[in-house]
Design an enzyme around this catalytic site. Structure first.
Site, PDB file in Angstrom:
ATOM      1  N   CYS A  80      15.470 -20.210   5.868  1.00 51.76           N
ATOM      2  CA  CYS A  80      15.288 -21.064   4.604  1.00 51.76           C
ATOM      3  C   CYS A  80      13.687 -20.979   4.428  1.00 51.76           C
ATOM      4  CB  CYS A  80      15.632 -22.522   5.047  1.00 51.76           C
ATOM      5  SG  CYS A  80      15.120 -23.142   6.711  1.00 51.76           S
ATOM      6  N   CYS A  90      12.353 -23.323   9.233  1.00 54.44           N
ATOM      7  CA  CYS A  90      12.125 -22.610   7.916  1.00 54.44           C
ATOM      8  C   CYS A  90      10.826 -21.791   8.120  1.00 54.44           C
ATOM      9  CB  CYS A  90      12.117 -23.796   6.957  1.00 54.44           C
ATOM     10  SG  CYS A  90      13.641 -24.366   6.789  1.00 54.44           S
TER      11      CYS A  90
END
Ligand code: N1C
Length: 300
Positions: free
Chosen positions: A200, A119
């Site tokens: 993400c 992420c």
């Protein structure tokens, strides 16, 4: 007195001799014909002619080498079978018309080569290929698609096949304007979509403010990636609009092109921010332009 019998005086014997001769002659003709036909090659395949560059020479060696480099050195935790990846890649387009490539053709490869991405590391780009990659190399903490296995293997290469042959077409491949469903376009669209879907946290994007439309809705960024970010996983898109040092800026964060992007992103429930000439990236540009006013330590 014993009479010496000459060989084969009888009718029966002569017939036998004749038969043997006929068999020998037929045998010789058959062997000769077999040799001639076995030596004959298939006629060379008729290659379709296109306007784009042909497949990159030594494509197999380059892609296999890149796959091994990636799995052994760049990302050694990754366990992948490079030979299988190459075969699956090749099967997607070989012996097929290079204007009729489908997503199903590449689906097995996408599944085989997929791997997780951390992420907050994703960097997307459009029309800033060189600068974006110079920056990620120095910065070390961002990942572009070219830092994943699929992007790493295919970056800068060209490939296509031909319907009447099991070989690569090294003479020419369709230019993206000739047909949309060509092997490279379908590949980059699918790899880009998978990359966007995997993103993400915060997603960064580097756009080019020295062209009239930094956000182009027909670019891969504008037509694929923007629409495949998952709002449940991505909460913020940070745009950096970069301008050529010393050149005339054409558009910026306040221009209509970026406003269009902002409304698409906010409409997808992802927060949006934009910054012109992000300083860390500008410093990379300054390496080649140290005398420009924007590159001085004390800027006015
Ligand atoms: O059409 P674009 O840019 O907006 O595509 C860029 C966007 C990036 O964020 C990447 O994730 O799409 C991905 N991508 C590549 O990583 C890539 N590497 C090489 C898309 N295209 C890529 N290429 C080649 O550049 C490919 O041949 C494609 O057609 C161009 C797109 O570049 P662009 O127009 O500057």
């Amino acid at each position: 007195m014993v009479r010496e019998s000459s060989p084969c005086r009888s009718q029966k014997c002569r017939c036998l001799l004749l038969g043997l001769t006929v068999i020998l002659i037929f045998g010789a003709v058959a062997v000769f014909a077999a040799v001639i036909f076995a030596g004959r090659r298939d006629p060379p395949a008729v290659l379709l002619q296109w306007k784009g560059r042909g497949s990159t020479d030594n494509l197999k060696e380059i892609m296999l080498g890149r796959c091994f480099t990636y799995t052994e050195m760049v990302n050694p935790e990754l366990r992948k079978d490079c030979l299988k990846i190459w075969e699956t890649f090749k099967n997607a387009f070989i012996s097929k018309n290079p204007c009729n490539i489908t997503e199903q053709d590449y689906q097995p490869l996408m599944e085989l080569a997929a791997h997780p991405i951390l992420c907050n590391k994703t960097l997307l780009w459009s029309k800033t290929n060189e600068l974006a990659h110079k920056y990620t190399k120095v910065q070390g903490n961002f990942l572009t698609l070219e830092d994943t296995l699929l992007g790493y293997m295919a970056d800068g290469l060209t490939w296509c096949g031909n319907p009447s042959s099991s070989e690569m077409n090294y003479q020419s491949c369709p230019h993206w304007r000739e047909c949309a469903n060509n092997p490279s376009s379908v590949y980059w669209k699918m790899a880009s979509r998978a990359f966007a879907e995997a993103a993400c946290g915060v997603v960064h994007v580097m756009l080019n403010g020295s062209i009239s439309q930094p956000f182009g809705n027909s670019s891969i960024f504008g037509s694929v990636e923007v629409h495949h970010l998952n709002p449940k996983k991505v909460h913020l898109m940070k745009i950096w609009v970069m301008h050529n040092i010393g050149g005339q800026p054409s558009d910026s964060c306040s221009g209509s092109s970026i406003k269009e992007l902002k409304s698409i992103i906010e409409g997808r429930n992802i927060a949006f921010s934009c910054e012109d000439d992000h300083r860390a990236v500008q410093l990379i540009q300054c390496v080649g332009n140290p005398e420009e006013p924007a590159c001085r330590v004390c800027r006015t």
